[in-house]
Design a protein around this motif. Structure first.
Motif, PDB file in Angstrom:
ATOM      1  N   SER A  72       0.852  -1.187   0.000  1.00  0.00           N
ATOM      2  CA  SER A  72       0.000   0.000   0.000  1.00  0.00           C
ATOM      3  C   SER A  72       0.886   1.235   0.000  1.00  0.00           C
ATOM      4  CB  SER A  72      -0.905   0.035   1.235  1.00  0.00           C
ATOM      5  OG  SER A  72      -1.578   1.284   1.323  1.00  0.00           O
ATOM      6  N   PRO A  73       0.655   2.189  -0.903  1.00  0.00           N
ATOM      7  CA  PRO A  73       1.491   3.393  -0.937  1.00  0.00           C
ATOM      8  C   PRO A  73       1.037   4.483   0.026  1.00  0.00           C
ATOM      9  CG  PRO A  73      -0.066   3.450  -2.749  1.00  0.00           C
ATOM     10  CD  PRO A  73      -0.310   2.152  -2.022  1.00  0.00           C
ATOM     11  N   ARG A  74      -0.062   4.244   0.769  1.00  0.00           N
ATOM     12  CA  ARG A  74      -0.655   5.320   1.569  1.00  0.00           C
ATOM     13  C   ARG A  74      -0.072   5.400   2.982  1.00  0.00           C
ATOM     14  NH1 ARG A  74      -6.486   5.297   2.189  1.00  0.00           N
ATOM     15  NH2 ARG A  74      -6.341   7.569   2.184  1.00  0.00           N
ATOM     16  N   ILE A  75       0.570   4.374   3.436  1.00  0.00           N
ATOM     17  CA  ILE A  75       1.244   4.300   4.737  1.00  0.00           C
ATOM     18  C   ILE A  75       0.321   4.757   5.862  1.00  0.00           C
ATOM     19  CG2 ILE A  75       3.347   4.845   6.011  1.00  0.00           C
ATOM     20  CD1 ILE A  75       3.734   3.133   3.534  1.00  0.00           C
ATOM     21  N   GLU A  76       0.513   5.975   6.392  1.00  0.00           N
ATOM     22  CA  GLU A  76      -0.257   6.386   7.576  1.00  0.00           C
ATOM     23  C   GLU A  76      -1.734   6.567   7.280  1.00  0.00           C
ATOM     24  OE1 GLU A  76       1.066  10.078   5.488  1.00  0.00           O
ATOM     25  OE2 GLU A  76       2.096   8.268   6.194  1.00  0.00           O
ATOM     26  N   LYS A  77      -2.118   6.720   6.012  1.00  0.00           N
ATOM     27  CA  LYS A  77      -3.519   6.872   5.640  1.00  0.00           C
ATOM     28  C   LYS A  77      -4.158   5.560   5.212  1.00  0.00           C
ATOM     29  CE  LYS A  77      -2.954  11.665   4.091  1.00  0.00           C
ATOM     30  NZ  LYS A  77      -3.085  12.614   2.945  1.00  0.00           N
ATOM     31  N   SER A  78      -3.406   4.491   5.276  1.00  0.00           N
ATOM     32  CA  SER A  78      -3.866   3.204   4.756  1.00  0.00           C
ATOM     33  C   SER A  78      -4.814   2.511   5.726  1.00  0.00           C
ATOM     34  CB  SER A  78      -2.664   2.298   4.489  1.00  0.00           C
ATOM     35  OG  SER A  78      -3.072   0.984   4.205  1.00  0.00           O
ATOM     36  N   ASN A  79      -6.007   2.173   5.243  1.00  0.00           N
ATOM     37  CA  ASN A  79      -6.931   1.364   6.029  1.00  0.00           C
ATOM     38  C   ASN A  79      -6.345  -0.016   6.294  1.00  0.00           C
ATOM     39  OD1 ASN A  79      -9.022   3.359   5.988  1.00  0.00           O
ATOM     40  ND2 ASN A  79      -9.523   2.736   3.899  1.00  0.00           N
ATOM     41  N   THR A  80      -5.708  -0.578   5.290  1.00  0.00           N
ATOM     42  CA  THR A  80      -5.118  -1.909   5.404  1.00  0.00           C
ATOM     43  C   THR A  80      -4.077  -1.950   6.518  1.00  0.00           C
ATOM     44  OG1 THR A  80      -5.369  -2.099   3.003  1.00  0.00           O
ATOM     45  CG2 THR A  80      -4.043  -3.776   4.087  1.00  0.00           C
ATOM     46  N   LEU A  81      -3.211  -0.949   6.565  1.00  0.00           N
ATOM     47  CA  LEU A  81      -2.129  -0.953   7.540  1.00  0.00           C
ATOM     48  C   LEU A  81      -2.624  -0.721   8.972  1.00  0.00           C
ATOM     49  CD1 LEU A  81       0.738   0.798   5.565  1.00  0.00           C
ATOM     50  CD2 LEU A  81       0.489  -1.624   6.133  1.00  0.00           C
ATOM     51  N   LEU A 140      12.897 -16.056   1.731  1.00  0.00           N
ATOM     52  CA  LEU A 140      13.038 -17.389   2.309  1.00  0.00           C
ATOM     53  C   LEU A 140      13.590 -17.363   3.730  1.00  0.00           C
ATOM     54  CD1 LEU A 140      14.409 -19.413  -0.742  1.00  0.00           C
ATOM     55  CD2 LEU A 140      12.097 -19.445   0.218  1.00  0.00           C
ATOM     56  N   ALA A 141      14.200 -16.264   4.146  1.00  0.00           N
ATOM     57  CA  ALA A 141      14.753 -16.170   5.495  1.00  0.00           C
ATOM     58  C   ALA A 141      13.671 -16.058   6.556  1.00  0.00           C
ATOM     59  CB  ALA A 141      15.695 -14.968   5.599  1.00  0.00           C
ATOM     60  N   ALA A 142      12.438 -15.777   6.147  1.00  0.00           N
ATOM     61  CA  ALA A 142      11.335 -15.606   7.103  1.00  0.00           C
ATOM     62  C   ALA A 142      10.676 -16.943   7.424  1.00  0.00           C
ATOM     63  CB  ALA A 142      10.302 -14.637   6.547  1.00  0.00           C
ATOM     64  N   ASP A 143      10.145 -17.035   8.660  1.00  0.00           N
ATOM     65  CA  ASP A 143       9.368 -18.198   9.078  1.00  0.00           C
ATOM     66  C   ASP A 143       7.890 -18.024   8.766  1.00  0.00           C
ATOM     67  OD1 ASP A 143      11.702 -19.250  10.425  1.00  0.00           O
ATOM     68  OD2 ASP A 143      11.307 -17.765  11.983  1.00  0.00           O
ATOM     69  N   ALA A 144       7.457 -16.754   8.644  1.00  0.00           N
ATOM     70  CA  ALA A 144       6.048 -16.450   8.421  1.00  0.00           C
ATOM     71  C   ALA A 144       5.954 -15.107   7.698  1.00  0.00           C
ATOM     72  CB  ALA A 144       5.286 -16.398   9.742  1.00  0.00           C
ATOM     73  N   TYR A 145       4.771 -14.846   7.150  1.00  0.00           N
ATOM     74  CA  TYR A 145       4.593 -13.654   6.320  1.00  0.00           C
ATOM     75  C   TYR A 145       3.292 -12.948   6.664  1.00  0.00           C
ATOM     76  CZ  TYR A 145       7.966 -16.398   3.706  1.00  0.00           C
ATOM     77  OH  TYR A 145       9.052 -17.158   3.367  1.00  0.00           O
ATOM     78  N   LEU A 146       3.350 -11.636   6.599  1.00  0.00           N
ATOM     79  CA  LEU A 146       2.162 -10.791   6.642  1.00  0.00           C
ATOM     80  C   LEU A 146       2.190  -9.930   5.395  1.00  0.00           C
ATOM     81  CD1 LEU A 146      -0.300  -9.335   7.924  1.00  0.00           C
ATOM     82  CD2 LEU A 146       1.353  -7.885   9.158  1.00  0.00           C
ATOM     83  N   ILE A 147       1.158 -10.040   4.575  1.00  0.00           N
ATOM     84  CA  ILE A 147       1.035  -9.188   3.392  1.00  0.00           C
ATOM     85  C   ILE A 147      -0.081  -8.186   3.645  1.00  0.00           C
ATOM     86  CG2 ILE A 147       0.479  -9.091   0.938  1.00  0.00           C
ATOM     87  CD1 ILE A 147       1.690 -11.813   0.585  1.00  0.00           C
ATOM     88  N   SER A 148       0.234  -6.918   3.512  1.00  0.00           N
ATOM     89  CA  SER A 148      -0.756  -5.854   3.661  1.00  0.00           C
ATOM     90  C   SER A 148      -1.008  -5.259   2.290  1.00  0.00           C
ATOM     91  CB  SER A 148      -0.244  -4.771   4.618  1.00  0.00           C
ATOM     92  OG  SER A 148       0.002  -5.302   5.893  1.00  0.00           O
ATOM     93  N   THR A 149      -2.209  -5.481   1.770  1.00  0.00           N
ATOM     94  CA  THR A 149      -2.482  -5.050   0.404  1.00  0.00           C
ATOM     95  C   THR A 149      -3.933  -4.645   0.212  1.00  0.00           C
ATOM     96  OG1 THR A 149      -2.509  -5.751  -1.930  1.00  0.00           O
ATOM     97  CG2 THR A 149      -2.852  -7.473  -0.276  1.00  0.00           C
ATOM     98  N   ILE A 173      -2.658 -20.169   4.665  1.00  0.00           N
ATOM     99  CA  ILE A 173      -2.868 -18.746   4.387  1.00  0.00           C
ATOM    100  C   ILE A 173      -4.206 -18.317   4.969  1.00  0.00           C
ATOM    101  CG2 ILE A 173      -2.991 -16.954   2.619  1.00  0.00           C
ATOM    102  CD1 ILE A 173      -1.470 -18.801   0.732  1.00  0.00           C
ATOM    103  N   THR A 174      -4.179 -17.275   5.769  1.00  0.00           N
ATOM    104  CA  THR A 174      -5.392 -16.714   6.363  1.00  0.00           C
ATOM    105  C   THR A 174      -5.601 -15.304   5.831  1.00  0.00           C
ATOM    106  OG1 THR A 174      -5.052 -17.976   8.395  1.00  0.00           O
ATOM    107  CG2 THR A 174      -6.570 -16.101   8.506  1.00  0.00           C
ATOM    108  N   PHE A 175      -6.811 -15.029   5.372  1.00  0.00           N
ATOM    109  CA  PHE A 175      -7.153 -13.688   4.870  1.00  0.00           C
ATOM    110  C   PHE A 175      -7.989 -12.952   5.900  1.00  0.00           C
ATOM    111  CE2 PHE A 175      -5.635 -15.247   0.930  1.00  0.00           C
ATOM    112  CZ  PHE A 175      -5.420 -14.150   0.108  1.00  0.00           C
ATOM    113  N   VAL A 176      -7.657 -11.685   6.108  1.00  0.00           N
ATOM    114  CA  VAL A 176      -8.447 -10.788   6.941  1.00  0.00           C
ATOM    115  C   VAL A 176      -8.874  -9.621   6.044  1.00  0.00           C
ATOM    116  CG1 VAL A 176      -8.490  -9.263   8.939  1.00  0.00           C
ATOM    117  CG2 VAL A 176      -7.189 -11.417   9.032  1.00  0.00           C
ATOM    118  N   HIS A 177     -10.190  -9.495   5.826  1.00  0.00           N
ATOM    119  CA  HIS A 177     -10.712  -8.501   4.886  1.00  0.00           C
ATOM    120  C   HIS A 177     -11.360  -7.329   5.621  1.00  0.00           C
ATOM    121  CE1 HIS A 177     -10.362 -11.059   1.242  1.00  0.00           C
ATOM    122  NE2 HIS A 177     -10.678 -12.058   2.044  1.00  0.00           N
ATOM    123  N   GLY A 178     -11.108  -6.146   5.111  1.00  0.00           N
ATOM    124  CA  GLY A 178     -11.874  -4.970   5.501  1.00  0.00           C
ATOM    125  C   GLY A 178     -12.687  -4.513   4.299  1.00  0.00           C
TER     126      GLY A 178
END
Length: 218
Positions: free
Chosen positions: A9-18, A86-95, A175-180
């Motif tokens: 997300s390019p909005r950073i502090e304005k991002s609903n997702t973040l 690959l160095a990570a054990d888990a992932y969070l994608i904010s999109t 994979i778990t999805f959390v939707h707004g």
């Protein structure tokens, strides 16, 4: 546990997702001992190119040939991006959901890391075999309209099926999805959607699987 937070997300502090992702990370930090979070902001990161020497290297690998020495320096940037993933054990994608799918920065990043011999390989019959195992992924996403199950627009959400398919292709199936949903419908819808997604994100982060550190890297 090392978690890679991939921000699309390019909005950073304005991002609903973040806002939702921040709640997830806060809860996870309280749940998982020794949590390490690395952030990868795809709109701020300079990702390696996928043309010229690198596309030649990719097709050499797909054909089972080594990377040409003249392309090695350029290909190292691709390898570094893959190694970081690959160095990570888990992932969070904010999109966010953009035009029914993923933002171009996330698609470009996926195209960088999903390479033969690294995240998957081909077997003797030419079928792809996943190489990334025993990782978890949470995808926090938001959309202007309501694409929830049972809504009239559900079938137009191409983001979740694509992300499940491409990461499943390399072996990440937990994979778990959390939707707004309905962020642009009205201020009330936005507030309700964020609140509901934050509650869901906290439940996911505090779940037994995360609490027990049930993540093993192959």
């Amino acid at each position: 546990m090392k978690l890679l937070h991939i921000i699309a997300s390019p909005r950073i502090e304005k991002s609903n997702t973040l806002r939702v992702s921040a709640a997830f990370l806060d809860e996870l930090d309280a749940t998982v001992p020794d949590l390490e979070v690395e952030t990868l902001d795809l709109f701020a990161e300079s990702l390696p190119g996928l043309a010229g020497a690198n596309i030649d290297a990719k097709y050499s690998l797909m054909a089972g040939a080594p990377v040409d020495p003249t392309h090695a320096d350029s290909w190292e940037r691709i390898e570094h991006t893959i190694e970081r993933f690959l160095a990570a054990d888990a992932y969070l994608i904010s999109t966010p959901l953009w035009n029914l799918g993923t933002p171009y920065a996330l698609k470009y990043y996926i195209d960088c890391i999903v390479q033969p011999g690294y995240l998957f390989r081909y077997n003797e019959q030419g079928y792809p075999v996943p190489l990334v195992h025993d990782r978890k992924m949470v995808v926090v996403t938001s959309s202007g309209s309501d694409y929830s199950p049972g809504s009239p627009l559900q079938a137009l959400n191409f983001q979740e099926p694509y992300l499940r398919a491409i990461f499943g292709f390399v072996g990440i199936t937990d994979i778990t999805f959390v939707h707004g949903h309905a962020m642009d419908a009205s201020p009330t819808h936005r507030a309700d959607g964020i609140a509901s997604a934050i509650d869901e994100a906290r439940v996911v982060a505090s779940s037994e699987a995360w609490r027990d550190g049930d993540v093993e890297v192959a």
